[in-house]
Scaffold this motif. Sequence first.
Motif, PDB file in Angstrom:
ATOM      1  N   LEU A  16      -7.840  -4.967  -0.146  1.00  0.00           N
ATOM      2  CA  LEU A  16      -6.825  -4.046  -0.110  1.00  0.00           C
ATOM      3  C   LEU A  16      -6.337  -3.554  -1.647  1.00  0.00           C
ATOM      4  N   THR A  67       1.278   4.077  -3.115  1.00  0.00           N
ATOM      5  CA  THR A  67       0.965   5.791  -2.704  1.00  0.00           C
ATOM      6  C   THR A  67       2.298   6.204  -3.235  1.00  0.00           C
ATOM      7  N   ALA A  98      -5.317   5.127  -3.212  1.00  0.00           N
ATOM      8  CA  ALA A  98      -4.246   5.868  -2.912  1.00  0.00           C
ATOM      9  C   ALA A  98      -3.284   6.531  -3.758  1.00  0.00           C
ATOM     10  N   VAL A 109      -8.109  -0.153  -2.507  1.00  0.00           N
ATOM     11  CA  VAL A 109      -7.758   0.797  -1.612  1.00  0.00           C
ATOM     12  C   VAL A 109      -6.337   1.455  -2.005  1.00  0.00           C
ATOM     13  N   ALA A 142     -16.543  -0.540   0.435  1.00  0.00           N
ATOM     14  CA  ALA A 142     -15.931  -0.809   1.709  1.00  0.00           C
ATOM     15  C   ALA A 142     -16.860  -2.066   2.269  1.00  0.00           C
ATOM     16  N   TRP A 147     -16.262   4.614  -2.564  1.00  0.00           N
ATOM     17  CA  TRP A 147     -15.919   3.537  -2.193  1.00  0.00           C
ATOM     18  C   TRP A 147     -16.324   3.207  -0.755  1.00  0.00           C
ATOM     19  N   ARG A 148     -16.380   4.116   0.127  1.00  0.00           N
ATOM     20  CA  ARG A 148     -16.973   3.979   1.543  1.00  0.00           C
ATOM     21  C   ARG A 148     -18.397   3.399   1.335  1.00  0.00           C
ATOM     22  N   TRP A 174     -13.279   8.479  -2.803  1.00  0.00           N
ATOM     23  CA  TRP A 174     -13.343   7.550  -1.672  1.00  0.00           C
ATOM     24  C   TRP A 174     -14.521   7.552  -0.957  1.00  0.00           C
ATOM     25  N   LEU A 221       0.795  -1.193  -0.043  1.00  0.00           N
ATOM     26  CA  LEU A 221      -0.040   0.060   0.078  1.00  0.00           C
ATOM     27  C   LEU A 221       0.926   1.334  -0.116  1.00  0.00           C
TER      28      LEU A 221
END
Length: 407
Positions: free
Chosen positions: A355, A328, A362, A358, A407, A402-403, A399, A324
């Motif tokens: 993951l 980033t 990121a 995400v 998520a 996604w949430r 984001w 991750l």
Amino acid sequence: MGLIAALGSGLLLGIERERHKGRGPRRQPLGLRSFLLAALAGAVAIRLGDAALAVTLLAAAAFALAGYLRARDDDPGLTTELALLLTVLLGALAMHAPAGAAALAVLTTLALAAKTRLHHFARRALSAEELHAGLLLAAAVLVILPLLPDRPLALLAGLNLRTLWVLALLVMAIESLGHVALRLLGPARGLALSGLIGGFVSSTATIGAMGQRARQQPALFAACLGGALLSNIATVLQLALLVGALAPELLLHLSAPLLAASVAALLAAAIALRRGAARMERVALPLRRRPFDPRHALGFALLVSAALLGADAARRALGATGALLAATAAGLADAHAAAVSVAQLTVDGHLSSGLAPVAVLAAFSSNALSKCAAAWIAGGPRFAAPLAAAQAAIIGAAWATWRIVGA
């Protein structure tokens, strides 16, 4: 069905050639009836055997030669004569594959009917640089790609050369499509088109170029800002294409956030472009001579390789958290390279499906910081402030979606 396809092929080609046979005593003798009979001759000959088909082709070649010698002063080309021989073969093919023969007949007729446009395209519209670029792209697809092994290589730390080359081909193809769009629509359409297409090459570079133009020509500030924001849509589309080519399941998880980011970018660009629409039509932008830069495509493949190696090394050292962090960090340089590395780790089973989205988001977020920095350096705070606000809205929409959804 075979006879119907043969008749249709001969009729279609014959009608097109009849319209171009000319007039006068030395006109081209091959017309509608000649092509219709040639197609039927091929269909009958293939039923009688290979020897009959060979004799039919020889006879058709003799008739085509006679027609050429008669009309060569007025029509020195061999198009009609070659089309007659092809019609015989299409008639024979129709007895075994009616659909394929009919499709080839339609394509051949279209090519014959587009004579003027094709000649204009080859002699005037197509530049030498574009021809060389097309040959280079064809060689990259037809010559180099089949030679590359489609497996991880231990000597290259597990990298798959064919996968990396396909990514380079995608970059070259996307840049070529952008070049064609500019050729068809014209560079004078304005900064919006330039920003959108430039985003496929590099959104960060496009934003920097727009910021520099906005500083040099303050009257075009709104149009430049709109073009810079439209480059974000290209970023999202290219990211989706690259991830989808490697990991379709990962793209399904990212589809809603990326769609939300695109909508936010489009709304922000529409607001800016509405203010600068009155002046955009008077802007003339230079067109690149080459459809794509192979160095950019190879550089992208090398950057992807570095991102893959870095992400794998971070994963081995720190586990999923390392992958991750690596994504980033790679996103600061190129969001697409980081996303590709995440997709490859997901396909190899080194990164979980929960993951991986995400990590891509990121990288997408960190890349927005690079865009804001480019806007500040090139266009100054007046240009960077609204662009940073729009980038925050784009990232926030991704984001938030996604949430809510993923998520």
